[in-house]
Design a protein around this motif. Structure first.
Motif, PDB file in Angstrom:
ATOM      1  N   ALA A  33      34.793 -36.397 -11.419  1.00 17.54           N
ATOM      2  CA  ALA A  33      36.134 -36.415 -12.059  1.00 17.54           C
ATOM      3  C   ALA A  33      37.274 -35.561 -12.208  1.00 17.54           C
ATOM      4  O   ALA A  33      38.484 -35.960 -12.248  1.00 17.54           O
ATOM      5  CB  ALA A  33      35.944 -36.356 -13.668  1.00 17.54           C
TER       6      ALA A  33
ATOM      7  N   ALA B 152      40.529 -36.801  -9.984  1.00 14.09           N
ATOM      8  CA  ALA B 152      41.563 -35.642 -10.091  1.00 14.09           C
ATOM      9  C   ALA B 152      42.342 -35.287  -9.219  1.00 14.09           C
ATOM     10  O   ALA B 152      44.165 -35.103  -8.825  1.00 14.09           O
ATOM     11  CB  ALA B 152      41.548 -35.119 -11.215  1.00 14.09           C
TER      12      ALA B 152
ATOM     13  N   ASN C  38      45.794 -41.169 -17.918  1.00 16.06           N
ATOM     14  CA  ASN C  38      46.188 -42.292 -17.048  1.00 16.06           C
ATOM     15  C   ASN C  38      45.577 -42.996 -17.441  1.00 16.06           C
ATOM     16  O   ASN C  38      46.226 -44.136 -16.093  1.00 16.06           O
ATOM     17  CB  ASN C  38      44.128 -42.461 -15.837  1.00 16.06           C
TER      18      ASN C  38
ATOM     19  N   GLU D  78      38.767 -43.205 -12.896  1.00 15.87           N
ATOM     20  CA  GLU D  78      39.834 -41.766 -13.804  1.00 15.87           C
ATOM     21  C   GLU D  78      39.193 -42.339 -15.559  1.00 15.87           C
ATOM     22  O   GLU D  78      38.715 -41.308 -16.342  1.00 15.87           O
ATOM     23  CB  GLU D  78      40.711 -41.329 -13.575  1.00 15.87           C
TER      24      GLU D  78
END
Length: 151
Positions: free
Chosen positions: A20, A24, A79, A130
């Motif tokens: 993750a 990002a 997100n 995400e």
């Protein structure tokens, strides 16, 4: 049995946090790639884009280091918010007609009446991935926490 499951959960959490965090950083790169386009369309949109770059890097750092419930919640919220904003702004009836209000060109006469650039599709796919990862991790982390509380 619980110790084995806990060990597996910790290792899985470690790799999900790192994955993750990498997503990002990729999202920050996608925002940086679109910065030139945003700077020419609107200074305000450029400032918000720069803020999003820093926001993505902030989340990446926190996920890489620890991945608390708060960190995962922030990732999910940001997100889902980004997806909602972009889908709303890009919808045919929004008056913007394109990404951040850009006028669509004649070449964008797709069956739906609009098209997305490749970076936009990549950004939305990254955000969706995400968000799914963050919500999944939060679900399982809170389930594990609930098992640790004595009845």
């Amino acid at each position: 049995m619980s110790a084995v499951f806990s060990s597996i959960a910790r290792r899985t959490s470690h790799w999900l946090r790192r994955a993750a965090a990498a997503l990002a950083v990729a999202a920050a790169g996608l925002h940086a790639a679109s910065l030139g386009e945003h700077a020419t369309s609107s200074p305000l949109v450029a400032v918000v884009t720069v803020a999003m770059i820093f926001g993505c890097l902030y989340c990446a750092r926190h996920l890489w280091m620890r991945g608390s419930h708060r960190d995962w919640g922030l990732v999910a919220l940001m997100n889902v918010g980004m997806i909602a904003l972009h889908v709303t702004v890009m919808s045919p009836g929004s008056g913007g007609g394109g990404h951040h209000g850009h006028v669509m060109h004649a070449a964008a006469s797709a069956p739906m009446g609009h098209s997305m650039s490749t970076p936009m599709v990549a950004a939305l796919a990254t955000a969706a991935l995400e968000a799914v990862v963050a919500v999944t991790v939060l679900f399982y982390q809170t389930r594990l926490d609930a098992r640790d509380v004595p009845a």
